[in-house]
Write a protein that holds these residues in place. Structure first.
Motif, mmCIF file in Angstrom:
data_model
loop_
_atom_site.group_PDB
_atom_site.id
_atom_site.type_symbol
_atom_site.label_atom_id
_atom_site.label_comp_id
_atom_site.label_asym_id
_atom_site.label_seq_id
_atom_site.Cartn_x
_atom_site.Cartn_y
_atom_site.Cartn_z
ATOM 1 N N TRP A 1 4.100 5.135 -6.181
ATOM 2 C CA TRP A 1 3.829 4.818 -7.582
ATOM 3 C C TRP A 1 2.837 5.816 -8.190
ATOM 4 O O TRP A 1 3.041 6.312 -9.296
ATOM 5 C CB TRP A 1 3.298 3.389 -7.659
ATOM 6 C CG TRP A 1 3.070 2.863 -9.040
ATOM 7 C CD1 TRP A 1 4.009 2.497 -9.952
ATOM 8 C CD2 TRP A 1 1.801 2.622 -9.645
ATOM 9 N NE1 TRP A 1 3.401 2.039 -11.088
ATOM 10 C CE2 TRP A 1 2.054 2.106 -10.931
ATOM 11 C CE3 TRP A 1 0.491 2.785 -9.230
ATOM 12 C CZ2 TRP A 1 1.028 1.755 -11.802
ATOM 13 C CZ3 TRP A 1 -0.533 2.429 -10.093
ATOM 14 C CH2 TRP A 1 -0.246 1.922 -11.366
ATOM 15 N N GLU A 2 1.785 6.133 -7.445
ATOM 16 C CA GLU A 2 0.785 7.107 -7.928
ATOM 17 C C GLU A 2 1.400 8.496 -8.087
ATOM 18 O O GLU A 2 1.085 9.211 -9.032
ATOM 19 C CB GLU A 2 -0.421 7.167 -6.984
ATOM 20 C CG GLU A 2 -1.335 5.968 -7.067
ATOM 21 C CD GLU A 2 -2.088 5.851 -8.384
ATOM 22 O OE1 GLU A 2 -2.298 6.888 -9.078
ATOM 23 O OE2 GLU A 2 -2.461 4.718 -8.738
ATOM 24 N N LYS B 1 5.833 -2.567 -11.191
ATOM 25 C CA LYS B 1 6.087 -3.053 -9.837
ATOM 26 C C LYS B 1 6.230 -4.560 -9.907
ATOM 27 O O LYS B 1 5.550 -5.212 -10.685
ATOM 28 C CB LYS B 1 4.943 -2.689 -8.893
ATOM 29 C CG LYS B 1 4.839 -1.209 -8.598
ATOM 30 C CD LYS B 1 3.742 -0.920 -7.615
ATOM 31 C CE LYS B 1 2.402 -1.092 -8.293
ATOM 32 N NZ LYS B 1 1.257 -0.812 -7.459
ATOM 33 N N GLU C 1 0.830 -1.213 0.000
ATOM 34 C CA GLU C 1 0.000 0.000 0.000
ATOM 35 C C GLU C 1 0.864 1.263 0.000
ATOM 36 O O GLU C 1 0.497 2.275 -0.590
ATOM 37 C CB GLU C 1 -1.000 0.011 1.170
ATOM 38 C CG GLU C 1 -0.386 -0.075 2.554
ATOM 39 C CD GLU C 1 -0.155 -1.492 3.062
ATOM 40 O OE1 GLU C 1 0.217 -1.618 4.245
ATOM 41 O OE2 GLU C 1 -0.314 -2.460 2.307
ATOM 42 N N ASN D 1 2.208 1.789 -3.474
ATOM 43 C CA ASN D 1 1.194 2.401 -4.336
ATOM 44 C C ASN D 1 1.154 3.911 -4.195
ATOM 45 O O ASN D 1 0.905 4.615 -5.177
ATOM 46 C CB ASN D 1 -0.185 1.805 -4.051
ATOM 47 C CG ASN D 1 -0.315 0.407 -4.591
ATOM 48 O OD1 ASN D 1 0.380 0.010 -5.512
ATOM 49 N ND2 ASN D 1 -1.213 -0.365 -3.999
#
Length: 126
Positions: free
Chosen positions: A73-74, A85, A67, A70
């Motif tokens: 990554w976002e 990933k 999480e 993420n």
């Protein structure tokens, strides 16, 4: 129609040499992030296939939670950087740019990843 360059184009455009040159530059620049951030556990790869392993602690090498990956990554995506990933624990950013990548593109990659990690850590420490 194939999206791969033909062997003739690879040779004429010097794409293999470019992969070696820009890939080495990218690895060296990403290694600076490993030295800068405790959550960047390792940077590894060859040519333009590079992995940036994220960890919660460099000593224990405990994988960074998915999480949290993420979130970073976002942030990268919002700034125009697309990363894959992977890894056993889904804690490795995969960087696989096209063979025609330039040093400027590599520098952009490092700058965006640096900014995304910095923002994540700033938010996490509030």
């Amino acid at each position: 129609m194939s999206s791969r360059p033909s062997p003739q184009v690879i040779e004429e455009d010097g794409l293999q040499d470019n992969c070696k040159t820009v890939g080495t530059h990218l690895l060296l620049e990403l290694s600076k992030l490993r030295d800068k951030f405790e959550i960047v556990g390792d940077v590894r790869g060859k040519g333009l296939m590079i992995g940036v392993e994220m960890v919660t602690d460099k000593k224990t090498r405990r994988p960074f939670p998915a999480e949290n990956m993420n979130v970073i990554w976002e942030q990268c995506k919002e700034h125009g950087l697309l990363l894959g990933k992977g890894g056993l624990y889904n804690n490795v950013f995969r960087i696989k740019p096209p063979m025609c990548i330039r040093k400027e593109d590599a520098d952009f990659t490092v700058a965006v990843l640096d900014a995304a990690i910095t923002k994540y850590l700033d938010e996490a420490n509030k």
